[in-house]
Motif scaffolding. Structure first.
Motif, short mmCIF file in Angstrom:
data_model
loop_
_atom_site.label_atom_id
_atom_site.label_comp_id
_atom_site.label_asym_id
_atom_site.label_seq_id
_atom_site.Cartn_x
_atom_site.Cartn_y
_atom_site.Cartn_z
N LEU A 285 16.37 -4.79 8.58
CA LEU A 285 15.57 -3.69 8.04
C LEU A 285 14.38 -4.24 7.25
O LEU A 285 13.23 -3.85 7.48
CB LEU A 285 16.45 -2.81 7.15
CG LEU A 285 15.78 -1.67 6.37
CD1 LEU A 285 16.79 -0.53 6.14
CD2 LEU A 285 15.24 -2.12 5.01
N PHE A 286 14.66 -5.16 6.34
CA PHE A 286 13.60 -5.67 5.48
C PHE A 286 12.58 -6.45 6.29
O PHE A 286 11.36 -6.29 6.09
CB PHE A 286 14.21 -6.55 4.38
CG PHE A 286 13.37 -6.63 3.15
CD1 PHE A 286 13.55 -5.73 2.11
CD2 PHE A 286 12.38 -7.60 3.02
CE1 PHE A 286 12.76 -5.80 0.96
CE2 PHE A 286 11.60 -7.69 1.88
CZ PHE A 286 11.78 -6.77 0.85
N ARG A 287 13.05 -7.26 7.20
CA ARG A 287 12.13 -8.06 8.02
C ARG A 287 11.26 -7.15 8.89
O ARG A 287 10.05 -7.39 9.06
CB ARG A 287 12.93 -9.03 8.89
CG ARG A 287 12.08 -10.06 9.61
CD ARG A 287 12.93 -11.14 10.26
NE ARG A 287 13.44 -12.10 9.28
CZ ARG A 287 14.71 -12.20 8.93
NH1 ARG A 287 15.62 -11.39 9.46
NH2 ARG A 287 15.10 -13.09 8.04
N HIS A 288 11.86 -6.10 9.46
CA HIS A 288 11.11 -5.13 10.26
C HIS A 288 10.03 -4.45 9.42
O HIS A 288 8.88 -4.30 9.85
CB HIS A 288 12.06 -4.08 10.83
CG HIS A 288 11.36 -2.89 11.44
ND1 HIS A 288 10.90 -2.88 12.73
CD2 HIS A 288 11.02 -1.69 10.90
CE1 HIS A 288 10.31 -1.71 12.99
NE2 HIS A 288 10.37 -0.98 11.89
N ASN A 289 10.39 -4.04 8.20
CA ASN A 289 9.41 -3.39 7.32
C ASN A 289 8.25 -4.32 6.98
O ASN A 289 7.09 -3.91 7.00
CB ASN A 289 10.09 -2.91 6.04
CG ASN A 289 10.91 -1.65 6.24
OD1 ASN A 289 10.86 -1.01 7.29
ND2 ASN A 289 11.68 -1.29 5.23
N VAL A 290 8.56 -5.56 6.67
CA VAL A 290 7.51 -6.52 6.31
C VAL A 290 6.56 -6.73 7.49
O VAL A 290 5.33 -6.74 7.33
CB VAL A 290 8.12 -7.86 5.85
CG1 VAL A 290 7.04 -8.93 5.69
CG2 VAL A 290 8.87 -7.67 4.54
#
Length: 305
Positions: A285-290
């Motif tokens: 999730l975090f990597r996708h958002n970044v």
């Protein structure tokens, strides 16, 4: 060494060996700890740390909105049968107190955010503390301590998984800072549906503008919408992104009035994607958002849907 002493030593070693085997057998036969986590992001952190030693039930499932969640009788039964209930706290789960009371749960309510570096705004505390990876390391430590307390026979395994996961969080934090640093400061402006990224903004230097407050239940004023439209018209830069859940019509109206387009990829603020999706774990999730944010902000103009 006399024969008697030798026999005694052999018997002592045998007793120690049998005791060790017995303890290992007990540990391997220990059933998984029944844990209830309030929402999908928190449930993933518990699984990452607890591994096979936990059986996790999520109240607010992947893709669902904790802000408007209504517990069911099945949720009350799950809480009643839980050996540990883990919540975010910070008034994020406004319904949890009523649910715990209705279920008759008398065990510990572990607040994963305890000890986090909190963001104050508008006279309250922003509950979205997991949007700063340094806070997620605090979550992991609280979860680790809570699980070790209840599963002492598996302490070494739980501690090792927690340490490995914290290392992955630290690496992702460094990766995030490096990626954002590549984007000119004047382009680090983003419009989202509700104010869920304040911790990300403070930690990584991105300005987020949102017509709604911390909860998706809140309704924006006409003036707040007008301010965002004026900002977009004046700056002609930044990205307008929808979230993975919630009504997109408000941002679509803002985009139409400001003459900008909505980015195709969606952000994941408060919930994981269903299994197999692009954000089905917290790290994903975090990597996708970044990646989504950095690509959108670096572009000359927002990408059309």
């Amino acid at each position: 060494m006399s024969a008697t002493l030798l026999v005694r030593r052999v018997l002592q070693l045998a007793a120690l060996l049998l005791a060790g085997l017995f303890c290992n057998a007990q540990a391997s036969e220990t059933p998984p700890l029944r844990v209830v986590a309030s929402f999908s992001i928190l449930a993933d952190l518990v699984r990452q740390v607890g591994g096979p030693q936990v059986e996790v039930r999520t109240l607010v499932p992947a893709g669902a909105d904790a802000h408007v969640f209504t517990p069911t009788p099945a949720d009350a039964r799950a809480v009643a049968q839980a050996q540990l209930v883990i919540v975010n706290g910070l008034r994020y789960e406004g319904w949890i107190g009523r649910l715990v009371k209705a279920a008759g749960y008398r065990g510990e309510l572990l607040v994963a955010s305890n000890g986090s570096r909190l963001r104050q705004a508008g006279g309250g505390t922003d509950p979205h503390a997991w949007q700063d990876l340094s806070n997620v390391q605090v979550y992991v430590e609280n979860i680790r301590a809570g699980l070790v307390k209840r599963l002492p026979a598996h302490a070494a395994e739980i501690n090792a998984r927690a340490a490995e996961y914290r290392a992955r969080l630290q690496a992702l934090d460094a990766e995030t800072r490096a990626r954002i640093a590549e984007i000119p400061k004047q382009r680090r402006r983003v419009v989202t549906g509700h104010d869920a990224f304040g911790y990300f903004a403070d930690a990584y230097g991105v300005a987020f503008i949102a017509p709604r407050g911390w909860s998706t239940e809140s309704e924006p004023s006409a003036e707040s919408v007008a301010v965002i439209v004026r900002q977009l018209r004046a700056q002609r830069a930044g990205a307008l992104l929808l979230e993975n859940r919630g009504d997109p019509r408000l941002l679509e109206r803002i985009a139409a009035e400001a003459g900008v387009k909505v980015v195709a990829e969606r952000l994941y603020a408060d919930a994981l994607s269903p299994p197999g999706g692009v954000a089905d774990t917290f790290l994903q999730l975090f990597r996708h958002n970044v990646l989504t944010l950095s690509q959108a902000m670096a572009a000359d103009s927002p990408t059309a849907r």
